[in-house]
Design a protein around this motif. Structure first.
Motif, PDB file in Angstrom:
ATOM      1  N   ASP A  71       0.798  -1.214   0.112  1.00  0.00           N
ATOM      2  CA  ASP A  71      -0.092   0.081   0.028  1.00  0.00           C
ATOM      3  C   ASP A  71       0.868   1.249   0.177  1.00  0.00           C
ATOM      4  O   ASP A  71       1.263   1.941   1.162  1.00  0.00           O
ATOM      5  CB  ASP A  71      -0.770  -0.143   1.135  1.00  0.00           C
ATOM      6  CG  ASP A  71      -1.755   1.094   1.285  1.00  0.00           C
ATOM      7  OD1 ASP A  71      -1.815   1.944   0.296  1.00  0.00           O
ATOM      8  OD2 ASP A  71      -2.544   1.279   2.279  1.00  0.00           O
ATOM      9  N   THR A  72       1.393   1.609  -1.038  1.00  0.00           N
ATOM     10  CA  THR A  72       2.273   2.679  -1.194  1.00  0.00           C
ATOM     11  C   THR A  72       1.802   4.032  -0.802  1.00  0.00           C
ATOM     12  O   THR A  72       2.598   5.112  -0.459  1.00  0.00           O
ATOM     13  CB  THR A  72       2.641   3.037  -2.682  1.00  0.00           C
ATOM     14  OG1 THR A  72       1.557   3.410  -3.441  1.00  0.00           O
ATOM     15  CG2 THR A  72       3.457   1.855  -3.386  1.00  0.00           C
ATOM     16  N   SER A  73       0.413   4.440  -0.371  1.00  0.00           N
ATOM     17  CA  SER A  73       0.131   5.373   0.257  1.00  0.00           C
ATOM     18  C   SER A  73       0.521   5.434   1.889  1.00  0.00           C
ATOM     19  O   SER A  73       0.452   6.436   2.308  1.00  0.00           O
ATOM     20  CB  SER A  73      -1.557   5.519   0.272  1.00  0.00           C
ATOM     21  OG  SER A  73      -2.175   4.605   1.231  1.00  0.00           O
ATOM     22  N   THR A  74       0.956   4.173   2.125  1.00  0.00           N
ATOM     23  CA  THR A  74       1.436   4.308   3.647  1.00  0.00           C
ATOM     24  C   THR A  74       2.968   4.502   3.626  1.00  0.00           C
ATOM     25  O   THR A  74       3.457   4.438   4.912  1.00  0.00           O
ATOM     26  CB  THR A  74       1.016   3.050   4.375  1.00  0.00           C
ATOM     27  OG1 THR A  74       1.691   2.031   3.538  1.00  0.00           O
ATOM     28  CG2 THR A  74      -0.154   2.568   4.228  1.00  0.00           C
ATOM     29  N   ARG A  75       3.487   4.754   2.684  1.00  0.00           N
ATOM     30  CA  ARG A  75       5.115   5.143   2.836  1.00  0.00           C
ATOM     31  C   ARG A  75       5.276   6.243   3.625  1.00  0.00           C
ATOM     32  O   ARG A  75       4.766   7.261   3.596  1.00  0.00           O
ATOM     33  CB  ARG A  75       5.625   5.334   1.322  1.00  0.00           C
ATOM     34  CG  ARG A  75       7.169   5.450   1.142  1.00  0.00           C
ATOM     35  CD  ARG A  75       7.796   5.900   0.041  1.00  0.00           C
ATOM     36  NE  ARG A  75       7.136   5.156  -1.256  1.00  0.00           N
ATOM     37  CZ  ARG A  75       6.192   5.519  -1.892  1.00  0.00           C
ATOM     38  NH1 ARG A  75       5.743   7.058  -2.011  1.00  0.00           N
ATOM     39  NH2 ARG A  75       5.625   5.049  -3.048  1.00  0.00           N
ATOM     40  N   LEU A  76       6.160   6.020   4.601  1.00  0.00           N
ATOM     41  CA  LEU A  76       6.373   7.083   5.652  1.00  0.00           C
ATOM     42  C   LEU A  76       8.133   7.408   5.754  1.00  0.00           C
ATOM     43  O   LEU A  76       8.405   6.247   6.233  1.00  0.00           O
ATOM     44  CB  LEU A  76       5.697   6.423   6.988  1.00  0.00           C
ATOM     45  CG  LEU A  76       5.794   7.683   8.117  1.00  0.00           C
ATOM     46  CD1 LEU A  76       5.367   8.980   7.586  1.00  0.00           C
ATOM     47  CD2 LEU A  76       5.269   7.114   9.440  1.00  0.00           C
ATOM     48  N   ILE A  77       8.502   8.478   5.650  1.00  0.00           N
ATOM     49  CA  ILE A  77       9.638   8.838   6.107  1.00  0.00           C
ATOM     50  C   ILE A  77       9.752   9.565   7.138  1.00  0.00           C
ATOM     51  O   ILE A  77       9.095  10.880   7.358  1.00  0.00           O
ATOM     52  CB  ILE A  77      10.757   9.352   4.937  1.00  0.00           C
ATOM     53  CG1 ILE A  77      10.651   8.344   3.440  1.00  0.00           C
ATOM     54  CG2 ILE A  77      11.942   9.838   5.353  1.00  0.00           C
ATOM     55  CD1 ILE A  77      10.345   9.008   2.493  1.00  0.00           C
ATOM     56  N   ARG A  78      10.213   9.372   8.480  1.00  0.00           N
ATOM     57  CA  ARG A  78      10.235  10.189   9.606  1.00  0.00           C
ATOM     58  C   ARG A  78      11.635  10.430  10.007  1.00  0.00           C
ATOM     59  O   ARG A  78      12.694   9.998   9.387  1.00  0.00           O
ATOM     60  CB  ARG A  78       9.517   9.257  10.845  1.00  0.00           C
ATOM     61  CG  ARG A  78       8.220   8.825  10.485  1.00  0.00           C
ATOM     62  CD  ARG A  78       7.591   8.207  11.716  1.00  0.00           C
ATOM     63  NE  ARG A  78       8.259   7.126  12.347  1.00  0.00           N
ATOM     64  CZ  ARG A  78       8.075   6.601  13.296  1.00  0.00           C
ATOM     65  NH1 ARG A  78       6.904   6.875  14.093  1.00  0.00           N
ATOM     66  NH2 ARG A  78       8.650   5.708  13.850  1.00  0.00           N
ATOM     67  N   ARG A  79      11.896  11.506  10.715  1.00  0.00           N
ATOM     68  CA  ARG A  79      13.390  11.869  10.928  1.00  0.00           C
ATOM     69  C   ARG A  79      13.451  12.204  12.484  1.00  0.00           C
ATOM     70  O   ARG A  79      12.701  12.435  13.245  1.00  0.00           O
ATOM     71  CB  ARG A  79      13.469  13.173  10.138  1.00  0.00           C
ATOM     72  CG  ARG A  79      14.654  13.855  10.161  1.00  0.00           C
ATOM     73  CD  ARG A  79      14.833  15.137   9.456  1.00  0.00           C
ATOM     74  NE  ARG A  79      14.351  16.193  10.543  1.00  0.00           N
ATOM     75  CZ  ARG A  79      14.076  17.623  10.172  1.00  0.00           C
ATOM     76  NH1 ARG A  79      14.557  17.899   8.852  1.00  0.00           N
ATOM     77  NH2 ARG A  79      13.915  18.453  11.093  1.00  0.00           N
ATOM     78  N   ALA A  80      14.728  11.934  13.020  1.00  0.00           N
ATOM     79  CA  ALA A  80      15.266  12.268  14.159  1.00  0.00           C
ATOM     80  C   ALA A  80      16.621  13.153  13.894  1.00  0.00           C
ATOM     81  O   ALA A  80      17.248  12.917  13.106  1.00  0.00           O
ATOM     82  CB  ALA A  80      15.778  10.980  14.965  1.00  0.00           C
ATOM     83  N   PHE A  92      20.464  10.036  19.020  1.00  0.00           N
ATOM     84  CA  PHE A  92      19.139  10.263  18.448  1.00  0.00           C
ATOM     85  C   PHE A  92      17.830   9.824  19.331  1.00  0.00           C
ATOM     86  O   PHE A  92      18.073   8.792  19.805  1.00  0.00           O
ATOM     87  CB  PHE A  92      19.013   9.495  17.131  1.00  0.00           C
ATOM     88  CG  PHE A  92      19.855  10.170  15.819  1.00  0.00           C
ATOM     89  CD1 PHE A  92      19.659  11.222  15.034  1.00  0.00           C
ATOM     90  CD2 PHE A  92      20.879   9.395  15.526  1.00  0.00           C
ATOM     91  CE1 PHE A  92      20.662  11.657  14.322  1.00  0.00           C
ATOM     92  CE2 PHE A  92      21.822   9.652  14.581  1.00  0.00           C
ATOM     93  CZ  PHE A  92      21.740  10.854  13.859  1.00  0.00           C
ATOM     94  N   GLY A  93      16.956  10.909  19.186  1.00  0.00           N
ATOM     95  CA  GLY A  93      15.623  10.247  19.813  1.00  0.00           C
ATOM     96  C   GLY A  93      15.058   9.625  18.974  1.00  0.00           C
ATOM     97  O   GLY A  93      15.412   8.844  17.635  1.00  0.00           O
ATOM     98  N   SER A  94      13.628   9.562  19.064  1.00  0.00           N
ATOM     99  CA  SER A  94      12.778   8.480  18.256  1.00  0.00           C
ATOM    100  C   SER A  94      12.519   9.399  16.932  1.00  0.00           C
ATOM    101  O   SER A  94      12.009  10.613  17.098  1.00  0.00           O
ATOM    102  CB  SER A  94      11.494   8.272  19.115  1.00  0.00           C
ATOM    103  OG  SER A  94      11.804   7.219  20.049  1.00  0.00           O
ATOM    104  N   PRO A  95      12.447   8.827  15.867  1.00  0.00           N
ATOM    105  CA  PRO A  95      12.021   9.630  14.675  1.00  0.00           C
ATOM    106  C   PRO A  95      10.505   9.951  14.602  1.00  0.00           C
ATOM    107  O   PRO A  95       9.537   9.279  15.274  1.00  0.00           O
ATOM    108  CB  PRO A  95      12.185   8.425  13.608  1.00  0.00           C
ATOM    109  CG  PRO A  95      13.361   7.686  14.191  1.00  0.00           C
ATOM    110  CD  PRO A  95      13.061   7.449  15.661  1.00  0.00           C
ATOM    111  N   SER A  96      10.258  11.047  14.040  1.00  0.00           N
ATOM    112  CA  SER A  96       8.798  11.441  14.303  1.00  0.00           C
ATOM    113  C   SER A  96       8.498  12.494  12.688  1.00  0.00           C
ATOM    114  O   SER A  96       9.685  12.641  12.059  1.00  0.00           O
ATOM    115  CB  SER A  96       8.732  12.412  15.239  1.00  0.00           C
ATOM    116  OG  SER A  96       9.288  13.416  15.530  1.00  0.00           O
ATOM    117  N   GLY A  97       7.538  12.956  12.493  1.00  0.00           N
ATOM    118  CA  GLY A  97       7.070  13.591  11.377  1.00  0.00           C
ATOM    119  C   GLY A  97       7.121  12.900  10.159  1.00  0.00           C
ATOM    120  O   GLY A  97       6.748  11.665  10.128  1.00  0.00           O
ATOM    121  N   SER A  98       7.115  13.728   9.173  1.00  0.00           N
ATOM    122  CA  SER A  98       6.921  12.975   7.903  1.00  0.00           C
ATOM    123  C   SER A  98       7.469  14.077   6.754  1.00  0.00           C
ATOM    124  O   SER A  98       7.168  15.233   6.723  1.00  0.00           O
ATOM    125  CB  SER A  98       5.101  12.933   7.274  1.00  0.00           C
ATOM    126  OG  SER A  98       5.347  12.355   6.009  1.00  0.00           O
TER     127      SER A  98
END
Length: 175
Positions: A71-80, A92-98
């Motif tokens: 389900d390519t609509s669920t591709r998620l890139i998060r960042r720390a 690093f802390g936990s990655p968050s955001g998009s």
């Protein structure tokens, strides 16, 4: 078909028919029900180890899913984010955001860990894959030089002069 708790795979064939008001019934149409508890695999994210501008470009690959499909609509890139000191990233802390590529919200003197996940069509999420980028937009100061070990050469006004006709010669430069 509905379930509560742990679902079971109903025995095939699963036939569906339709009936009209006159009582006539259609031919059966069959469908299969198959469990899918396997997450997508083969995902990747890549970026240069260093960014010398405040823009980080990264590339991703979704991988594949042998069950229900990606389900390519669920591709998620998060960042720390963490501080960069002497070419070492703080923890690093936990990655968050998009985030999308290029990420133009980075600042010099920081490290960024990008994390990619993707799910299949029934919600199984891939194992996160990561890449770390160090952002440094400041060039180092010019080095000072010291000279020594002159043989058939001399330093004068910041220029090393040498005698090309000499059989041998040397000098040392130390930054």
């Amino acid at each position: 078909y509905s379930h509560s708790g742990s679902p079971t795979d109903p025995a095939e064939p699963n036939d569906v028919t339709a009936q009209n008001n006159a009582g006539l019934t259609s031919s059966a149409t069959s469908f299969d029900v198959t469990p899918d508890s396997t997450s997508p695999t083969g995902q990747s994210i890549s970026a240069p180890a260093y960014a010398t501008t405040t823009s980080v470009a990264f590339t991703t690959a979704d991988g594949s899913d042998t069950g229900s499909g990606l389900d390519t609509s669920t591709r998620l890139i998060r960042r720390a984010e963490s501080a960069l000191s002497n070419d070492t990233c703080d923890p690093f802390g936990s990655p968050s955001g998009s985030f999308t590529s290029p990420d133009t919200t980075v600042t010099s003197g920081h490290c960024y860990l990008y994390e990619l996940t993707i799910a299949d069509k029934v919600g199984n999420v891939s194992t996160p894959v990561t890449v770390t980028v160090k952002v440094d937009t400041s060039a180092p100061a010019a080095p000072s030089l010291s000279y020594g070990s002159f043989s058939n050469a001399v330093l004068s006004g910041g220029v090393v002069f040498y005698r090309p006709s000499a059989a041998a010669g040397q000098f040392a430069v130390t930054p």
